[in-house]
Design an enzyme around this catalytic site. Structure first.
Site, PDB file in Angstrom:
ATOM      1  N   ARG A  77       0.851  -1.190   0.000  1.00 45.11           N
ATOM      2  CA  ARG A  77       0.000   0.000   0.000  1.00 45.11           C
ATOM      3  C   ARG A  77       0.885   1.237   0.000  1.00 45.11           C
ATOM      4  O   ARG A  77       1.662   1.452   0.925  1.00 45.11           O
ATOM      5  CB  ARG A  77      -0.919  -0.008   1.227  1.00 45.11           C
ATOM      6  CG  ARG A  77      -1.717   1.258   1.367  1.00 45.11           C
ATOM      7  CD  ARG A  77      -2.702   1.230   2.543  1.00 45.11           C
ATOM      8  NE  ARG A  77      -3.337   2.534   2.614  1.00 45.11           N
ATOM      9  CZ  ARG A  77      -3.302   3.347   3.672  1.00 45.11           C
ATOM     10  NH1 ARG A  77      -2.702   2.982   4.795  1.00 45.11           N
ATOM     11  NH2 ARG A  77      -3.861   4.532   3.621  1.00 45.11           N
ATOM     12  N   HIS A 121      -3.240  10.807   0.691  1.00 46.18           N
ATOM     13  CA  HIS A 121      -2.697  10.644   2.040  1.00 46.18           C
ATOM     14  C   HIS A 121      -2.155  12.017   2.477  1.00 46.18           C
ATOM     15  O   HIS A 121      -0.959  12.192   2.697  1.00 46.18           O
ATOM     16  CB  HIS A 121      -1.625   9.547   2.056  1.00 46.18           C
ATOM     17  CG  HIS A 121      -1.346   8.970   3.421  1.00 46.18           C
ATOM     18  ND1 HIS A 121      -1.408   7.625   3.695  1.00 46.18           N
ATOM     19  CD2 HIS A 121      -0.993   9.553   4.585  1.00 46.18           C
ATOM     20  CE1 HIS A 121      -1.096   7.406   4.967  1.00 46.18           C
ATOM     21  NE2 HIS A 121      -0.835   8.570   5.534  1.00 46.18           N
ATOM     22  N   GLU A 166      -7.548   8.157   6.238  1.00 52.65           N
ATOM     23  CA  GLU A 166      -7.896   8.777   7.516  1.00 52.65           C
ATOM     24  C   GLU A 166      -8.472  10.187   7.396  1.00 52.65           C
ATOM     25  O   GLU A 166      -7.873  11.166   7.873  1.00 52.65           O
ATOM     26  CB  GLU A 166      -6.666   8.825   8.436  1.00 52.65           C
ATOM     27  CG  GLU A 166      -6.093   7.451   8.711  1.00 52.65           C
ATOM     28  CD  GLU A 166      -4.990   7.464   9.769  1.00 52.65           C
ATOM     29  OE1 GLU A 166      -4.512   8.545  10.143  1.00 52.65           O
ATOM     30  OE2 GLU A 166      -4.622   6.375  10.226  1.00 52.65           O
ATOM     31  N   ASN A 297      -7.360   1.614  10.009  1.00 48.28           N
ATOM     32  CA  ASN A 297      -6.033   1.903  10.567  1.00 48.28           C
ATOM     33  C   ASN A 297      -6.184   1.947  12.073  1.00 48.28           C
ATOM     34  O   ASN A 297      -6.978   2.743  12.598  1.00 48.28           O
ATOM     35  CB  ASN A 297      -5.518   3.270  10.088  1.00 48.28           C
ATOM     36  CG  ASN A 297      -5.244   3.317   8.593  1.00 48.28           C
ATOM     37  OD1 ASN A 297      -5.439   2.333   7.874  1.00 48.28           O
ATOM     38  ND2 ASN A 297      -4.788   4.471   8.118  1.00 48.28           N
ATOM     39  N   TYR A 299      -4.164   2.041  15.874  1.00 46.66           N
ATOM     40  CA  TYR A 299      -2.950   2.199  16.684  1.00 46.66           C
ATOM     41  C   TYR A 299      -3.219   1.947  18.165  1.00 46.66           C
ATOM     42  O   TYR A 299      -2.491   1.222  18.813  1.00 46.66           O
ATOM     43  CB  TYR A 299      -2.322   3.575  16.443  1.00 46.66           C
ATOM     44  CG  TYR A 299      -1.698   3.640  15.059  1.00 46.66           C
ATOM     45  CD1 TYR A 299      -0.414   3.166  14.846  1.00 46.66           C
ATOM     46  CD2 TYR A 299      -2.421   4.090  13.962  1.00 46.66           C
ATOM     47  CE1 TYR A 299       0.149   3.156  13.578  1.00 46.66           C
ATOM     48  CE2 TYR A 299      -1.873   4.080  12.680  1.00 46.66           C
ATOM     49  CZ  TYR A 299      -0.588   3.612  12.499  1.00 46.66           C
ATOM     50  OH  TYR A 299      -0.033   3.582  11.238  1.00 46.66           O
ATOM     51  N   GLU A 361      -3.445  -0.169   8.235  1.00 44.42           N
ATOM     52  CA  GLU A 361      -2.255   0.301   8.956  1.00 44.42           C
ATOM     53  C   GLU A 361      -2.301  -0.245  10.366  1.00 44.42           C
ATOM     54  O   GLU A 361      -3.357  -0.233  11.004  1.00 44.42           O
ATOM     55  CB  GLU A 361      -2.188   1.836   9.083  1.00 44.42           C
ATOM     56  CG  GLU A 361      -1.727   2.557   7.857  1.00 44.42           C
ATOM     57  CD  GLU A 361      -1.620   4.071   8.059  1.00 44.42           C
ATOM     58  OE1 GLU A 361      -1.328   4.529   9.187  1.00 44.42           O
ATOM     59  OE2 GLU A 361      -1.855   4.790   7.075  1.00 44.42           O
TER      60      GLU A 361
HETATM   61  C1  BGC Z   1      -1.062   7.808   9.301  1.00 47.72           C
HETATM   62  C2  BGC Z   1       0.385   7.615   8.929  1.00 47.72           C
HETATM   63  C3  BGC Z   1       1.247   7.853  10.150  1.00 47.72           C
HETATM   64  C4  BGC Z   1       0.882   6.848  11.218  1.00 47.72           C
HETATM   65  C5  BGC Z   1       1.685   6.933  12.494  1.00 47.72           C
HETATM   66  C6  BGC Z   1      -1.437   7.198  10.618  1.00 47.72           C
HETATM   67  O1  BGC Z   1      -2.354   8.026  11.275  1.00 47.72           O
HETATM   68  O2  BGC Z   1      -1.893   7.387   8.249  1.00 47.72           O
HETATM   69  O3  BGC Z   1       0.709   8.484   7.889  1.00 47.72           O
HETATM   70  O4  BGC Z   1       2.611   7.816   9.855  1.00 47.72           O
HETATM   71  O5  BGC Z   1      -0.469   7.030  11.566  1.00 47.72           O
HETATM   72  O6  BGC Z   1       1.452   8.142  13.150  1.00 47.72           O
END
Ligand code: BGC
Length: 448
Positions: A77, A121, A166, A297, A299, A361
Site C-alpha cells: 500500500r 494521504h 484517515e 487503521n 494504533y 495500517e
Molecule cells: C497515518 C500515517 C502515520 C501513522 C503513524 C497514521 O495516522 O496514516 O501516515 O505515519 O499514523 O502516526
C-alpha cells in the site's frame, strides 16, 4: 503457533505514504503540496525536518521493491501524490508524475506484489488549499477528476484501490487543531472538511468504477479507535462524553459510508443537524456507494472523560488509561485487545452493512538501534488480535503493517521510527530490522 495461522488467501502487506517516503519534492514537474508549505512554518515540525528528501524513494524504487520481495509481501500500500500528477490540483496533467507510479506498479507486479494505491494521504495540492482546501465543496469535485486521471493510466493493472487515508485525522489535525498541514485551527468549524472529503471519496469511487478494470475493488482507509472509560470515571456524564467522541472520530466517517447517514451530532452539541447547509441533497447517496472493503487503521484505543470545563468547546476531554500499558517511543499505549474490540464492535454495530475489513495500517514507533523485540511483540500481539476477531466472525481479509521503512513522521519529523527497515537518513542505507525477519517468517509460514 496456531494463533498465527491464517487462510492461504489472507493478504499480508505493508504501507507507506508519498510525502513520508518519496522526497523529490520539486522534481519532474511536481507542484507544491500543503505539506511542502507547512514544513517551512517555524515550529511546525520537530527540529525543522521536512520531507524534501525523506527516504528518497522516488530514486530508489527498485531497491525498495527488492526489499518487499525479500519480505514476501502479497501487497504493498503506497499513496499517489496528487500534485505530482496534477501540479495545480486540476487541469494540466504532468506525465512524468504518472510515469513514476506506472513504473512502480509494473515493478510490483513483476515482483508478484499487488499494488494497492491510496489516492490521498494528506498532501493536497497547495493551489487547491489556496482556494479553500477541503473546507470548500469544489475540492471534492477536483478529487473525483484526479481519480479519473489516475484510473485511466493505472486502471488496467491495479486491482485494489484506496480512496482516502484517515479523513478524521486530516480534518482534526490539519484543520481542527492545526498541528498538521494545512495548519488551520478551526476547531469544530472544521466539520465541512469531513463532508467534503467523504463526498470526494464517493465521486472517486464512481470514477474508479468507470475507469478501472471491472474486477477492481475500492476501499477507504479510516482511522478507528475504540473509546474507553477509566474505571474511576464512568459516570453518565463520562459516558455521554465517550459517545460524543465516538461520534466524531468513528461514526462520522463510518456511518455515512456504510449506512448513508450521519450520526446526530446535535445530540452532543457538535453541530446543528444540517451542518449549516454543507450537506446537500443526494450527497449521502454518492458517499454511500457500495464499497468492496473497509480499511481500518488502528494504533490504540482512546480514553475519554467528561469535559472539565464544558464551556471550553469540546464535549469531552482526552484522558490517560489507569492501566500501566507498555508504551511505544511515541508514548502510545500498546493495547492489542483494542483491535479485537474494535473489529468485533464494527461487526456488531453495522451487521450486514459491514463489507470485508482490511487492516490498512498497524504498527509502532520504537527507539532506533535497539534489538527490536518491542516491535515484534507489538506486531505479534496485533496479528493475534486480528485472528481472534476472525474467530468471532469478523471477515478480515488482509493486514498491512505501518510501515515498510522508517519515514517522515509528519509533525515529529524523522524522530519516530515505524519501519520494519531502518533508514539512515544521512546515507539512505536501508537495514532490515529483526521485525522484518519476523514478518518474513510469519508470511512464509502461511504459505501452503
Ligand atoms: C497515518 C500515517 C502515520 C501513522 C503513524 C497514521 O495516522 O496514516 O501516515 O505515519 O499514523 O502516526
Amino acid at each position: 503457533t496456531d494463533l498465527l495461522r491464517f487462510p492461504a488467501d489472507f493478504v499480508w502487506g505493508a504501507s507507506t505514504a508519498a510525502y513520508q517516503i518519496e522526497g523529490a519534492a520539486e522534481e519532474d514537474g511536481k507542484g507544491p503540496s500543503i505539506w511542502d508549505t507547512f514544513v517551512r512554518r517555524p515550529g511546525a515540525v520537530r527540529d525543522g525536518h521536512t520531507g524534501a528528501v525523506a527516504c528518497d524513494h522516488y530514486h530508489r524504487l527498485d531497491e525498495d521493491v527488492a526489499l518487499m520481495r525479500r519480505l514476501g509481501l502479497d501487497a504493498y500500500r503506497f499513496s499517489i501524490s496528487w500534485p505530482r500528477v496534477l501540479p495545480a490540483g486540476a487541469g494540466r496533467v504532468e506525465p512524468r508524475g504518472l510515469d513514476f507510479y506506472d513504473r512502480l506498479v509494473d515493478a510490483l507486479l513483476d515482483a508478484g506484489i499487488e499494488p494497492t494505491p491510496t489516492l490521498f494521504h494528506w498532501d493536497l495540492p497547495q493551489a487547491l488549499e489556496d482556494e479553500g482546501g477541503w473546507m470548500v465543496r469544489d475540492t471534492a469535485y477536483r478529487f473525483g477528476e484526479y481519480a479519473a486521471v489516475v484510473a485511466e493510466r493505472l486502471g488496467d493493472r491495479v486491482r485494489r484501490w484506496i480512496t482516502l487515508n484517515e479523513p478524521f485525522v486530516h480534518m482534526s489535525f490539519g484543520y481542527g487543531f492545526g498541528v498538521h498541514a494545512p495548519g488551520r485551527a478551526l476547531m469544530l468549524d472544521a466539520l465541512p472538511v469531513a463532508h467534503h472529503q467523504l463526498l470526494g471519496h464517493g465521486l472517486a469511487v464512481a470514477a474508479l468504477r468507470a475507469g478501472a478494470r471491472p474486477d477492481a475493488q475500492v476501499l477507504i482507509a479510516n482511522n478507528c479507535s475504540p473509546v474507553r472509560l477509566r474505571a474511576d470515571a464512568a459516570s453518565a456524564a463520562d459516558r455521554l462524553a465517550a459517545d460524543a467522541y465516538d461520534a466524531l472520530h468513528n461514526r462520522l466517517f463510518n456511518d455515512p459510508l456504510l449506512l448513508g447517514r450521519y450520526p446526530d451530532l446535535s445530540a452532543y452539541g457538535l453541530a446543528d443537524p444540517s451542518w449549516g447547509g454543507v450537506v446537500q441533497d443526494d450527497d449521502l447517496k454518492v458517499i454511500a456507494a457500495p464499497l468492496d472493503g473497509l480499511g481500518v487503521n488502528y494504533y490504540n484505543p482512546t480514553w475519554i472523560t467528561a469535559p472539565a470545563d464544558p464551556a471550553a468547546g469540546l464535549p469531552f476531554d482526552l484522558a490517560e488509561p489507569q492501566e500501566a500499558y507498555r508504551r511505544t517511543a511515541f508514548d502510545w499505549p500498546v493495547v492489542p485487545d483494542g483491535l479485537t474490540e474494535l473489529l468485533v464492535g464494527l461487526k456488531a454495530g453495522y451487521g450486514d452493512a459491514l463489507p470485508p475489513v482490511w487492516i490498512t495500517e498497524n504498527g509502532c514507533s520504537e527507539p532506533a538501534g535497539v534489538d527490536d523485540r518491542a516491535r515484534i511483540d507489538y506486531l505479534a500481539g496485533h496479528v493475534g488480535a486480528v485472528a481472534r476477531a476472525r474467530e468471532q466472525g469478523v471477515d478480515v481479509r488482509g493486514y498491512f503493517t505501518w510501515s515498510l521503512l522508517d519515514n517522515f513522521e509528519w509533525a515529529e519529523g524523522y524522530h519516530q521510527r515505524f519501519g520494519l527497515v531502518e533508514v539512515d537518513f544521512e546515507t539512505q542505507t536501508r537495514t532490515p530490522r529483526a521485525s522484518f525477519e519476523w514478518y518474513r517468517a510469519l508470511i512464509a509460514a502461511q504459505r501452503p
